[in-house]
Design an enzyme around this catalytic site. Structure first.
Site, PDB file in Angstrom:
ATOM      1  N   LYS A 152       0.842  -1.201   0.000  1.00  0.00           N
ATOM      2  CA  LYS A 152       0.000   0.000   0.000  1.00  0.00           C
ATOM      3  C   LYS A 152       0.877   1.250   0.000  1.00  0.00           C
ATOM      4  O   LYS A 152       1.438   1.638   1.014  1.00  0.00           O
ATOM      5  CB  LYS A 152      -0.920   0.035   1.229  1.00  0.00           C
ATOM      6  CG  LYS A 152      -2.044   1.022   1.015  1.00  0.00           C
ATOM      7  CD  LYS A 152      -2.585   1.631   2.281  1.00  0.00           C
ATOM      8  CE  LYS A 152      -1.913   2.880   2.711  1.00  0.00           C
ATOM      9  NZ  LYS A 152      -1.958   4.019   1.783  1.00  0.00           N
ATOM     10  N   GLY A 205       6.574   4.896   8.316  1.00  0.00           N
ATOM     11  CA  GLY A 205       5.750   6.104   8.368  1.00  0.00           C
ATOM     12  C   GLY A 205       5.981   6.812   9.686  1.00  0.00           C
ATOM     13  O   GLY A 205       7.012   6.624  10.335  1.00  0.00           O
ATOM     14  N   SER A 206       5.003   7.596  10.086  1.00  0.00           N
ATOM     15  CA  SER A 206       5.161   8.410  11.291  1.00  0.00           C
ATOM     16  C   SER A 206       5.044   7.554  12.555  1.00  0.00           C
ATOM     17  O   SER A 206       4.404   6.493  12.548  1.00  0.00           O
ATOM     18  CB  SER A 206       4.087   9.496  11.309  1.00  0.00           C
ATOM     19  OG  SER A 206       2.817   8.887  11.305  1.00  0.00           O
ATOM     20  N   THR A 207       5.621   8.055  13.619  1.00  0.00           N
ATOM     21  CA  THR A 207       5.528   7.350  14.902  1.00  0.00           C
ATOM     22  C   THR A 207       4.072   7.271  15.355  1.00  0.00           C
ATOM     23  O   THR A 207       3.626   6.262  15.905  1.00  0.00           O
ATOM     24  CB  THR A 207       6.415   8.058  15.949  1.00  0.00           C
ATOM     25  OG1 THR A 207       7.777   7.927  15.503  1.00  0.00           O
ATOM     26  CG2 THR A 207       6.286   7.445  17.328  1.00  0.00           C
ATOM     27  N   GLY A 210       2.439   4.602  13.408  1.00  0.00           N
ATOM     28  CA  GLY A 210       3.093   3.359  13.829  1.00  0.00           C
ATOM     29  C   GLY A 210       2.488   2.812  15.108  1.00  0.00           C
ATOM     30  O   GLY A 210       2.292   1.603  15.270  1.00  0.00           O
ATOM     31  N   GLU A 227       9.329   1.211  11.009  1.00  0.00           N
ATOM     32  CA  GLU A 227      10.371   2.202  10.685  1.00  0.00           C
ATOM     33  C   GLU A 227       9.701   3.561  10.788  1.00  0.00           C
ATOM     34  O   GLU A 227       8.928   3.944   9.904  1.00  0.00           O
ATOM     35  CB  GLU A 227      10.889   1.980   9.259  1.00  0.00           C
ATOM     36  CG  GLU A 227      11.542   0.634   9.041  1.00  0.00           C
ATOM     37  CD  GLU A 227      12.944   0.542   9.623  1.00  0.00           C
ATOM     38  OE1 GLU A 227      13.397   1.525  10.255  1.00  0.00           O
ATOM     39  OE2 GLU A 227      13.573  -0.504   9.455  1.00  0.00           O
ATOM     40  N   CYS A 261      13.462  10.602   7.043  1.00  0.00           N
ATOM     41  CA  CYS A 261      13.429  10.142   8.433  1.00  0.00           C
ATOM     42  C   CYS A 261      14.801  10.246   9.084  1.00  0.00           C
ATOM     43  O   CYS A 261      14.901  10.379  10.291  1.00  0.00           O
ATOM     44  CB  CYS A 261      12.934   8.709   8.485  1.00  0.00           C
ATOM     45  SG  CYS A 261      13.872   7.627   7.405  1.00  0.00           S
ATOM     46  N   GLU A 351       9.594  16.116  15.067  1.00  0.00           N
ATOM     47  CA  GLU A 351      10.085  15.916  13.710  1.00  0.00           C
ATOM     48  C   GLU A 351       9.434  16.964  12.801  1.00  0.00           C
ATOM     49  O   GLU A 351       8.215  16.963  12.641  1.00  0.00           O
ATOM     50  CB  GLU A 351       9.712  14.502  13.249  1.00  0.00           C
ATOM     51  CG  GLU A 351      10.291  14.150  11.905  1.00  0.00           C
ATOM     52  CD  GLU A 351       9.916  12.743  11.462  1.00  0.00           C
ATOM     53  OE1 GLU A 351       8.736  12.353  11.608  1.00  0.00           O
ATOM     54  OE2 GLU A 351      10.806  12.036  10.948  1.00  0.00           O
TER      55      GLU A 351
HETATM   56  P1  NAD Z   1       2.165   8.359   7.708  1.00  0.00           P
HETATM   57  O1  NAD Z   1       2.443   7.664   8.975  1.00  0.00           O
HETATM   58  O2  NAD Z   1       1.162   9.447   7.689  1.00  0.00           O
HETATM   59  O3  NAD Z   1       1.732   7.339   6.563  1.00  0.00           O
HETATM   60  C1  NAD Z   1       2.526   6.209   6.237  1.00  0.00           C
HETATM   61  C2  NAD Z   1       1.646   5.186   5.557  1.00  0.00           C
HETATM   62  O4  NAD Z   1       0.713   4.690   6.507  1.00  0.00           O
HETATM   63  C3  NAD Z   1       0.845   5.712   4.379  1.00  0.00           C
HETATM   64  O5  NAD Z   1       0.805   4.746   3.358  1.00  0.00           O
HETATM   65  C4  NAD Z   1      -0.536   5.912   5.000  1.00  0.00           C
HETATM   66  O6  NAD Z   1      -1.578   5.828   4.052  1.00  0.00           O
HETATM   67  C5  NAD Z   1      -0.593   4.742   5.952  1.00  0.00           C
HETATM   68  N1  NAD Z   1      -1.566   4.889   7.051  1.00  0.00           N
HETATM   69  C6  NAD Z   1      -2.099   6.026   7.561  1.00  0.00           C
HETATM   70  N2  NAD Z   1      -2.960   5.733   8.547  1.00  0.00           N
HETATM   71  C7  NAD Z   1      -2.967   4.399   8.681  1.00  0.00           C
HETATM   72  C8  NAD Z   1      -3.651   3.492   9.545  1.00  0.00           C
HETATM   73  N3  NAD Z   1      -4.508   3.925  10.480  1.00  0.00           N
HETATM   74  N4  NAD Z   1      -3.410   2.177   9.411  1.00  0.00           N
HETATM   75  C9  NAD Z   1      -2.534   1.718   8.495  1.00  0.00           C
HETATM   76  N5  NAD Z   1      -1.879   2.529   7.652  1.00  0.00           N
HETATM   77  C10 NAD Z   1      -2.076   3.844   7.740  1.00  0.00           C
HETATM   78  O7  NAD Z   1       3.615   8.873   7.224  1.00  0.00           O
HETATM   79  P2  NAD Z   1       3.945   9.792   5.978  1.00  0.00           P
HETATM   80  O8  NAD Z   1       3.480  11.167   6.306  1.00  0.00           O
HETATM   81  O9  NAD Z   1       3.522   9.125   4.723  1.00  0.00           O
HETATM   82  O10 NAD Z   1       5.555   9.720   6.009  1.00  0.00           O
HETATM   83  C11 NAD Z   1       6.337  10.516   6.816  1.00  0.00           C
HETATM   84  C12 NAD Z   1       6.769   9.775   8.068  1.00  0.00           C
HETATM   85  O11 NAD Z   1       7.430   8.567   7.729  1.00  0.00           O
HETATM   86  C13 NAD Z   1       7.769  10.571   8.881  1.00  0.00           C
HETATM   87  O12 NAD Z   1       7.459  10.487  10.237  1.00  0.00           O
HETATM   88  C14 NAD Z   1       9.080   9.857   8.602  1.00  0.00           C
HETATM   89  O13 NAD Z   1      10.064  10.018   9.587  1.00  0.00           O
HETATM   90  C15 NAD Z   1       8.641   8.449   8.463  1.00  0.00           C
HETATM   91  N6  NAD Z   1       9.633   7.677   7.726  1.00  0.00           N
HETATM   92  C16 NAD Z   1      10.388   6.751   8.394  1.00  0.00           C
HETATM   93  C17 NAD Z   1      11.371   6.031   7.717  1.00  0.00           C
HETATM   94  C18 NAD Z   1      12.216   5.007   8.425  1.00  0.00           C
HETATM   95  O14 NAD Z   1      12.763   4.146   7.751  1.00  0.00           O
HETATM   96  N7  NAD Z   1      12.357   5.056   9.748  1.00  0.00           N
HETATM   97  C19 NAD Z   1      11.562   6.235   6.357  1.00  0.00           C
HETATM   98  C20 NAD Z   1      10.779   7.177   5.705  1.00  0.00           C
HETATM   99  C21 NAD Z   1       9.802   7.879   6.410  1.00  0.00           C
END
Ligand code: NAD
Length: 449
Positions: A152, A205-207, A210, A227, A261, A351
């Site tokens: 996804k 994605g975001s903490t 997560g 991550e 990130c 962040e």
């Molecule tokens: P996000 O957490 O908003 O979204 C990430 C993904 O999760 C998207 O595909 C989103 O559609 C999905 N999502 C949203 N709500 C969900 C739910 N309730 N259940 C399941 N999936 C859901 O993050 P973003 O804004 O797309 O990305 C930025 C964040 O990602 C930043 O915090 C960044 O630090 C982090 N990031 C971490 C790494 C790493 O490897 N540690 C790498 C890249 C980005």
């Protein structure tokens, strides 16, 4: 319908149908049906298919780079590097499949062996900042281990995953092994998290999200790899090569417009070198080329969306140390910004995920370690010093998963990548990623009678 925008021009690139819960269920069902046959494919044959996929990504490298650059607004030079790395990742896991051994364990009364078993259907949920690259980090080991997947992509950046799905089929990977779902995280993402037939979620994605994923996965005891976000420190000691450290520091924050990130968004500088270093840092930041992502010379593009630009802007209230130039007019532009701060300020604690760095002085080594660790995150970081013993001491003391000395790089195909503390757990890349996509099965064979 989902309208996908080019963040550099605000023009629509595509109108896509969005999947809902029914489509998510259907994708999981397809992956479940495809699993037994994919698991049974001989490792050498699975490797051949992954190698073919790697070659197709290379052959279509320029096309994929343009798709990624337009959809994310990232400079084409960065997009090319990321697509190149995605191909390398598939090559790496093609080579790794038949080296992920089980064991033979000495026991009484028989023979004991372990097998690395695939998990089944895995849900891969990725963010918008490095869409194709991060997808490859998950797809490579997941497929190598014999899992089938539902991928996804983020709502804002689905274009490269859709093209990759076509290349997967062209490579000869059977239908149903890789399924791509375009849809809302709160709808299809959360359906994957709660679906009883999904064995694991590989999430980046975001903490905040997560945390939701981890809670949701508890219901079905799903495995998760998380991550998450970061607030990494770039620690510059007075004995470092200050010119090199200052020349590198902007790219450690402003790469991908700070939407990284691993961004070293807290620049900690030893007080005795502070004024000199800050002057060098401002000069280096002034040199960052911001503009049209399609131009090969561009080093920084726009932010991903108007809403995200508002969030980033909210972090810069007072007059900063330095504010660079950015294009006017269409596009979600934000200038490179350096802000003098203490580690207690909001800009040093949260962040930002934009081209904004907090510059913070420290007094000595103990103070540097204390400040570096005074954050809920623990993803990456850098240490700049000419003292080798200090470099190792500080690297061991900083609570982060990926550290570099006299360098700001974090990511290599063959080395483990991942966070400590609230930056998540589990490791991607390298041989370690295979652990996250397989279970150890122990089998005892009695040799009695
Ligand atoms: P996000 O957490 O908003 O979204 C990430 C993904 O999760 C998207 O595909 C989103 O559609 C999905 N999502 C949203 N709500 C969900 C739910 N309730 N259940 C399941 N999936 C859901 O993050 P973003 O804004 O797309 O990305 C930025 C964040 O990602 C930043 O915090 C960044 O630090 C982090 N990031 C971490 C790494 C790493 O490897 N540690 C790498 C890249 C980005």
């Amino acid at each position: 319908m989902l309208t996908v925008l080019n963040p550099a021009t605000e023009e629509p690139i595509a109108e896509l149908e969005q999947a809902g819960v029914d489509e998510a269920n259907a994708a999981v069902a397809r992956a479940k049906t495809a699993f037994p046959a994919w698991k049974a494919v001989a490792p050498a044959d699975r490797a051949r298919l992954l190698r073919r996929l790697a070659s197709l990504v290379e052959e279509h490298g320029e096309e994929l780079s343009r798709i990624e650059s337009r959809n994310v607004g990232k400079p084409i030079s960065g997009a090319r590097a990321e697509v190149g790395m995605a191909a390398e990742v598939f090559h790496f896991y093609a080579g790794a499949i038949d080296k992920h051994y089980g064991e033979s364990i000495p026991v009484g009364g028989g023979v004991d062996v372990t097998f690395r078993e695939p998990l089944g259907v895995v849900g891969l949920i990725v963010p918008w900042n490095f869409p194709l690259n991060i997808s490859s980090w998950k797809l490579g080991p997941a497929l190598a281990c014999g899992n089938t997947v539902v991928l996804k992509p983020a709502e804002l950046t689905p274009m490269s995953a859709l093209r990759l799905a076509e290349l997967v089929l062209e490579a000869g990977i059977p239908e149903g092994v890789v399924n791509v779902l375009v849809g809302k995280g709160s709808v299809v993402g959360s359906r994957l998290v709660e679906h009883p037939d999904v064995a694991k979620i590989g999430f980046t994605g975001s903490t905040e999200v997560g945390r939701t994923v981890m809670k949701g996965a508890a219901e079905t005891i799903k495995r998760v790899t998380l991550e998450l976000g970061g607030k990494s420190a770039n620690v510059v000691f007075a004995d470092a090569d200050l010119e090199r450290a200052a020349a590198s520091a902007p790219y450690a924050v402003f790469d991908n417009a700070g939407q990284d990130c691993c961004a070293r968004s807290r620049i900690l500088v030893e007080r005795s070198a502070y004024d000199h270093f800050v002057a060098l840092l401002i000069e280096a930041t002034r040199g960052v080329k911001v503009g049209d992502p399609a131009d090969a010379a561009t080093e920084m593009g726009p932010l991903i969306s108007a809403a995200h630009r508002d969030t980033v802007a909210s972090f810069v209230e007072d007059e900063p140390l330095f504010r660079g130039a950015a294009p006017n007019g269409a596009g979600f532009w934000f200038p490179c910004t350096l802000v003098e701060a203490t580690n207690d300020d909001r800009i040093a604690r949260e962040e930002v995920f934009g081209p904004v760095a907090a510059v913070i002085p420290f007094t000595d080594e103990a103070d540097a370690i204390r400040l570096a660790n005074d954050t809920p995150y623990g993803l990456s970081g850098s240490i700049w010093t000419r003292d080798g013993a200090r470099a190792l001491r500080v690297a061991r003391a900083v609570e982060a998963g990926v550290l570099s000395v006299n360098s700001n790089s974090s990511v290599r195909v063959s080395t483990p990548f991942g966070g400590m503390k609230q930056s998540g757990f589990g490791r991607e890349l390298g041989m370690h990623a295979l652990e996250g996509y397989s279970d150890v099965k122990n089998v005892f064979l009695s040799t009695d009678g």
